[in-house]
Write a protein that holds these residues in place. Structure first.
Motif, PDB file in Angstrom:
ATOM      1  N   GLY A 197      14.048  27.409 -17.179  1.00  0.00           N
ATOM      2  CA  GLY A 197      15.454  27.669 -16.924  1.00  0.00           C
ATOM      3  C   GLY A 197      15.645  29.167 -16.974  1.00  0.00           C
ATOM      4  O   GLY A 197      14.988  29.917 -16.243  1.00  0.00           O
ATOM      5  N   GLY A 243      15.048  30.925 -19.767  1.00  0.00           N
ATOM      6  CA  GLY A 243      14.219  31.497 -20.832  1.00  0.00           C
ATOM      7  C   GLY A 243      14.963  31.746 -22.128  1.00  0.00           C
ATOM      8  O   GLY A 243      14.592  32.630 -22.903  1.00  0.00           O
ATOM      9  N   ILE A 299       8.085  26.725 -25.602  1.00  0.00           N
ATOM     10  CA  ILE A 299       8.222  25.449 -24.881  1.00  0.00           C
ATOM     11  C   ILE A 299       8.193  25.634 -23.366  1.00  0.00           C
ATOM     12  O   ILE A 299       7.748  24.742 -22.643  1.00  0.00           O
ATOM     13  CB  ILE A 299       9.519  24.719 -25.342  1.00  0.00           C
ATOM     14  N   GLN A 315      22.480  29.305 -19.871  1.00  0.00           N
ATOM     15  CA  GLN A 315      21.321  28.445 -19.594  1.00  0.00           C
ATOM     16  C   GLN A 315      21.538  27.588 -18.349  1.00  0.00           C
ATOM     17  O   GLN A 315      22.647  27.348 -17.929  1.00  0.00           O
ATOM     18  CB  GLN A 315      21.051  27.493 -20.760  1.00  0.00           C
ATOM     19  N   THR A 316      20.413  27.074 -17.818  1.00  0.00           N
ATOM     20  CA  THR A 316      20.513  26.094 -16.740  1.00  0.00           C
ATOM     21  C   THR A 316      20.829  24.724 -17.349  1.00  0.00           C
ATOM     22  O   THR A 316      20.528  24.473 -18.528  1.00  0.00           O
ATOM     23  CB  THR A 316      19.170  25.970 -15.991  1.00  0.00           C
ATOM     24  N   HIS A 361      23.247  21.835 -28.139  1.00  0.00           N
ATOM     25  CA  HIS A 361      24.433  21.165 -28.682  1.00  0.00           C
ATOM     26  C   HIS A 361      25.454  22.195 -29.137  1.00  0.00           C
ATOM     27  O   HIS A 361      25.110  23.369 -29.365  1.00  0.00           O
ATOM     28  CB  HIS A 361      24.011  20.334 -29.901  1.00  0.00           C
ATOM     29  N   GLY A 403      10.513  18.955 -21.139  1.00  0.00           N
ATOM     30  CA  GLY A 403       9.683  19.352 -19.988  1.00  0.00           C
ATOM     31  C   GLY A 403       8.365  18.593 -19.943  1.00  0.00           C
ATOM     32  O   GLY A 403       7.464  18.950 -19.190  1.00  0.00           O
ATOM     33  N   VAL A 452       9.549  17.114 -13.739  1.00  0.00           N
ATOM     34  CA  VAL A 452      10.480  18.208 -13.454  1.00  0.00           C
ATOM     35  C   VAL A 452      11.820  17.596 -13.045  1.00  0.00           C
ATOM     36  O   VAL A 452      11.897  16.868 -12.051  1.00  0.00           O
ATOM     37  CB  VAL A 452       9.954  19.126 -12.332  1.00  0.00           C
TER      38      VAL A 452
HETATM   39  C1  FAD Z   1      21.953  33.585 -27.151  1.00  0.00           C
HETATM   40  C2  FAD Z   1      21.559  32.128 -27.287  1.00  0.00           C
HETATM   41  C3  FAD Z   1      22.515  31.209 -27.682  1.00  0.00           C
HETATM   42  C4  FAD Z   1      22.149  29.866 -27.821  1.00  0.00           C
HETATM   43  N1  FAD Z   1      23.101  28.971 -28.224  1.00  0.00           N
HETATM   44  C5  FAD Z   1      22.757  27.680 -28.433  1.00  0.00           C
HETATM   45  C6  FAD Z   1      23.711  26.728 -28.906  1.00  0.00           C
HETATM   46  O1  FAD Z   1      24.877  27.034 -29.103  1.00  0.00           O
HETATM   47  N2  FAD Z   1      23.277  25.459 -29.127  1.00  0.00           N
HETATM   48  C7  FAD Z   1      21.979  25.078 -28.943  1.00  0.00           C
HETATM   49  O2  FAD Z   1      21.645  23.926 -29.202  1.00  0.00           O
HETATM   50  N3  FAD Z   1      21.063  25.948 -28.453  1.00  0.00           N
HETATM   51  C8  FAD Z   1      21.420  27.229 -28.195  1.00  0.00           C
HETATM   52  N4  FAD Z   1      20.482  28.105 -27.715  1.00  0.00           N
HETATM   53  C9  FAD Z   1      19.161  27.587 -27.330  1.00  0.00           C
HETATM   54  C10 FAD Z   1      19.135  27.259 -25.831  1.00  0.00           C
HETATM   55  O3  FAD Z   1      20.303  26.562 -25.424  1.00  0.00           O
HETATM   56  C11 FAD Z   1      17.938  26.351 -25.500  1.00  0.00           C
HETATM   57  O4  FAD Z   1      16.760  26.953 -25.910  1.00  0.00           O
HETATM   58  C12 FAD Z   1      17.861  25.975 -24.020  1.00  0.00           C
HETATM   59  O5  FAD Z   1      16.800  25.081 -23.842  1.00  0.00           O
HETATM   60  C13 FAD Z   1      17.653  27.166 -23.086  1.00  0.00           C
HETATM   61  O6  FAD Z   1      17.889  26.788 -21.752  1.00  0.00           O
HETATM   62  P1  FAD Z   1      17.155  27.562 -20.565  1.00  0.00           P
HETATM   63  O7  FAD Z   1      17.851  27.217 -19.276  1.00  0.00           O
HETATM   64  O8  FAD Z   1      17.036  28.995 -20.868  1.00  0.00           O
HETATM   65  O9  FAD Z   1      15.735  26.840 -20.570  1.00  0.00           O
HETATM   66  P2  FAD Z   1      14.248  27.430 -20.943  1.00  0.00           P
HETATM   67  O10 FAD Z   1      14.290  28.032 -22.295  1.00  0.00           O
HETATM   68  O11 FAD Z   1      13.821  28.296 -19.799  1.00  0.00           O
HETATM   69  O12 FAD Z   1      13.442  26.094 -20.948  1.00  0.00           O
HETATM   70  C14 FAD Z   1      13.623  25.156 -21.976  1.00  0.00           C
HETATM   71  C15 FAD Z   1      12.851  23.874 -21.692  1.00  0.00           C
HETATM   72  O13 FAD Z   1      13.435  23.220 -20.576  1.00  0.00           O
HETATM   73  C16 FAD Z   1      12.412  22.870 -19.678  1.00  0.00           C
HETATM   74  N5  FAD Z   1      12.972  22.826 -18.335  1.00  0.00           N
HETATM   75  C17 FAD Z   1      13.722  23.763 -17.717  1.00  0.00           C
HETATM   76  N6  FAD Z   1      14.032  23.339 -16.485  1.00  0.00           N
HETATM   77  C18 FAD Z   1      13.451  22.118 -16.333  1.00  0.00           C
HETATM   78  C19 FAD Z   1      13.407  21.171 -15.284  1.00  0.00           C
HETATM   79  N7  FAD Z   1      14.015  21.386 -14.122  1.00  0.00           N
HETATM   80  N8  FAD Z   1      12.721  20.027 -15.489  1.00  0.00           N
HETATM   81  C20 FAD Z   1      12.095  19.780 -16.655  1.00  0.00           C
HETATM   82  N9  FAD Z   1      12.094  20.646 -17.679  1.00  0.00           N
HETATM   83  C21 FAD Z   1      12.775  21.798 -17.510  1.00  0.00           C
HETATM   84  C22 FAD Z   1      11.363  23.948 -19.843  1.00  0.00           C
HETATM   85  O14 FAD Z   1      10.112  23.519 -19.370  1.00  0.00           O
HETATM   86  C23 FAD Z   1      11.368  24.075 -21.338  1.00  0.00           C
HETATM   87  O15 FAD Z   1      10.646  23.021 -21.868  1.00  0.00           O
HETATM   88  C24 FAD Z   1      20.807  29.442 -27.552  1.00  0.00           C
HETATM   89  C25 FAD Z   1      19.860  30.388 -27.147  1.00  0.00           C
HETATM   90  C26 FAD Z   1      20.223  31.723 -27.018  1.00  0.00           C
HETATM   91  C27 FAD Z   1      19.203  32.725 -26.591  1.00  0.00           C
END
Ligand code: FAD
Length: 439
Positions: free
Chosen positions: A53, A55, A61, A118-119, A129, A174, A178
């Motif tokens: 997504g 990152g 992960i 995030q995505t 959550h 993941g 996908v």
């Molecule tokens: C500033 C900040 C604030 C945050 N706030 C919160 C919060 O309030 N609550 C909370 O619970 N978390 C929070 N998080 C954590 C964050 O929401 C999670 O780590 C989330 O997974 C990140 O989403 P991403 O799009 O960046 O995915 P990534 O970190 O890029 O990927 C996460 C996982 O999703 C998988 N994935 C992505 N796309 C697909 C796809 N199309 N198919 C299958 N798997 C896929 C990846 O392989 C990986 O396993 C926060 C993080 C940050 C940095």
């Protein structure tokens, strides 16, 4: 799209800057067919596959040395279904875009986390959550899911169709395929009144059960080295809307919550001895305020200070004891913690590896500003969380392995059996999944 995960010289880096990977190649598919083809080609070439997504996970992960699938061209709204009150979106759609599109349609998700960078697929895959008495994680709002599995075929699931896949794939780590599209339950957009108010730590703990029971969304931040917290109660309101005014919003959100906080972090990093005094000042910088707005404007806010985070879900009835132990640990340890600790809740849900699976939960999150050593603090906190059968957020720093998870998740074997069926050759494997799910 605001992808914060950078790729320079073929290197992929997460938002927190604590995970780096060198994928063999990167693809940015523009359709489900192109994505399925990329999965099949990777398998032929003997390479692993990982969709990412933005990152925002602090764990590895999303890291891969195989084929990295980027989300940028798989975005947008596929369908708004007003009869069933659902929206179907492409998996790479940023939450921000979803929230804005829904608001234009007069619709909203029920609950969400602190940010919307995030995505949708990345956020749900790790169980992202917010806080809620009845309403659970973003993944718990999924009504249907489409994914490309290891053989390149497209699998659709919902409560009625392939229910055993649906049970697990909403928080799939993941590991199962996908995700290409997600269907979320939506409701007519509503107003939330937020009441933010400083409150002594001992009072919040003494009254935690009432604060939780009396509010739809209760959370608080505790400032280590102080007896102070900042509480936030969000409840539905008949209106009228009374947004944070632009100036106050800028001063309070940008300057106080992010700007001043950033400076405080720099000072604290340069001179750790000043941290307790800074913590006392930071806790006082936030004053009480009330505002009313549409959900995403109340739930989410920008996060400009880069940090690293660990978060555990403990049984809700254990939260006050866990926090007391954490406070004692910080006081006795000599650690200097300049970042507030966030506490939220979630009701039990039915997703196999949700941190709230089958259990009413409270989340406790510890943070350290990027670049400061966090190991000592996180190790000590993790010892306390695991003693309460805590379940770590899949996207936040932790050291647990498959053996531990088999103990704290009654349905752990259900997930690994499904993975054996959908990905027998471990096309979606990486080091993180090997650790948390076993081989
Ligand atoms: C500033 C900040 C604030 C945050 N706030 C919160 C919060 O309030 N609550 C909370 O619970 N978390 C929070 N998080 C954590 C964050 O929401 C999670 O780590 C989330 O997974 C990140 O989403 P991403 O799009 O960046 O995915 P990534 O970190 O890029 O990927 C996460 C996982 O999703 C998988 N994935 C992505 N796309 C697909 C796809 N199309 N198919 C299958 N798997 C896929 C990846 O392989 C990986 O396993 C926060 C993080 C940050 C940095």
């Amino acid at each position: 799209m605001s992808s914060t995960a950078s790729a320079k010289n073929g290197t992929w880096r997460n938002w927190g800057g604590n995970v780096v990977a060198r994928p063999a190649r990167e693809v940015t598919p523009a359709s489900v067919d192109e994505l399925a083809e990329a999965v099949r080609r990777a398998a032929e070439d003997g390479l692993k596959v990982k969709a990412v997504g933005t990152g925002h996970s602090f764990t590895s992960i999303a890291a891969t040395d195989g084929v990295l699938i980027r989300p940028q061209l798989l975005t947008g709204i596929r369908k708004v279904d007003r009869d069933n009150m659902t929206v179907t979106v492409e998996a790479g759609t940023p939450l921000k875009r979803l929230n804005l599109a829904l608001a234009r349609e007069g619709l909203s998700l029920t609950n969400m986390g602190d940010i919307m960078e995030q995505t949708v697929s990345g956020a749900t895959s790790t169980g992202t959550h917010g806080t809620g008495r009845e309403s659970a994680s973003i993944a718990a709002q999924i009504k249907g899911l489409e994914l490309v599995t290891a053989d390149g075929s497209v699998l659709v699931c919902s409560e009625k169709e392939n229910p055993e896949v649906f049970a697990a794939a909403r928080i799939g780590l993941g590991a199962l395929g996908v995700v290409t599209a997600l269907t979320f339950a939506v409701e007519p957009v509503f107003l939330l009144t937020a009441r933010e108010e400083p409150m002594p730590f001992d009072k919040v703990l003494a009254e935690f059960d009432e604060l939780w029971a009396e509010n739809e969304h209760f959370e608080f931040y505790w400032f280590p080295h102080t007896g102070s917290t900042n509480t936030k109660r969000n409840n539905r309101s008949a209106g009228p809307a009374k947004p944070v005014s632009r100036v106050a919003g800028w001063i309070e959100d940008e300057f106080l919550s992010n700007g001043v906080f950033q400076v405080a972090q720099w000072v604290g990093r340069a001179a750790p001895g000043t941290v307790p005094a800074i913590a006392r000042l930071s806790s006082r910088a936030l004053s009480a305020r009330t505002y009313t707005d549409i959900p995403y404007k109340v739930f989410t806010s920008p996060r400009r200070v880069r940090f690293v985070e660990m978060e555990y879900a403990v049984p809700r009835e254990a939260v006050t004891e866990t926090l007391r132990e954490l406070k004692t640990m910080v006081e006795r340890s000599g650690l200097r913690i300049s970042f507030p600790i966030e506490v939220r809740t979630a009701p039990a849900d039915d997703i196999t590896l949700s941190t709230a699976s089958g259990r009413d939960s409270a989340y406790i999150a510890v943070h350290m500003v990027r670049g400061t050593p966090y190991q000592g603090y996180f190790t000590a906190a993790e010892r306390i969380f695991t003693a309460h059968e805590g379940r770590p957020h899949w996207g936040k720093v932790h050291t647990r392995d498959a053996e531990y998870f088999a103990g704290v998740y009654p349905r752990f074997g259900e997930f690994t059996a499904l993975r054996d069926r959908l990905d027998p050759d471990r096309l979606f494997q990486n080091d993180y999944l090997r650790r948390v799910l076993g081989t």
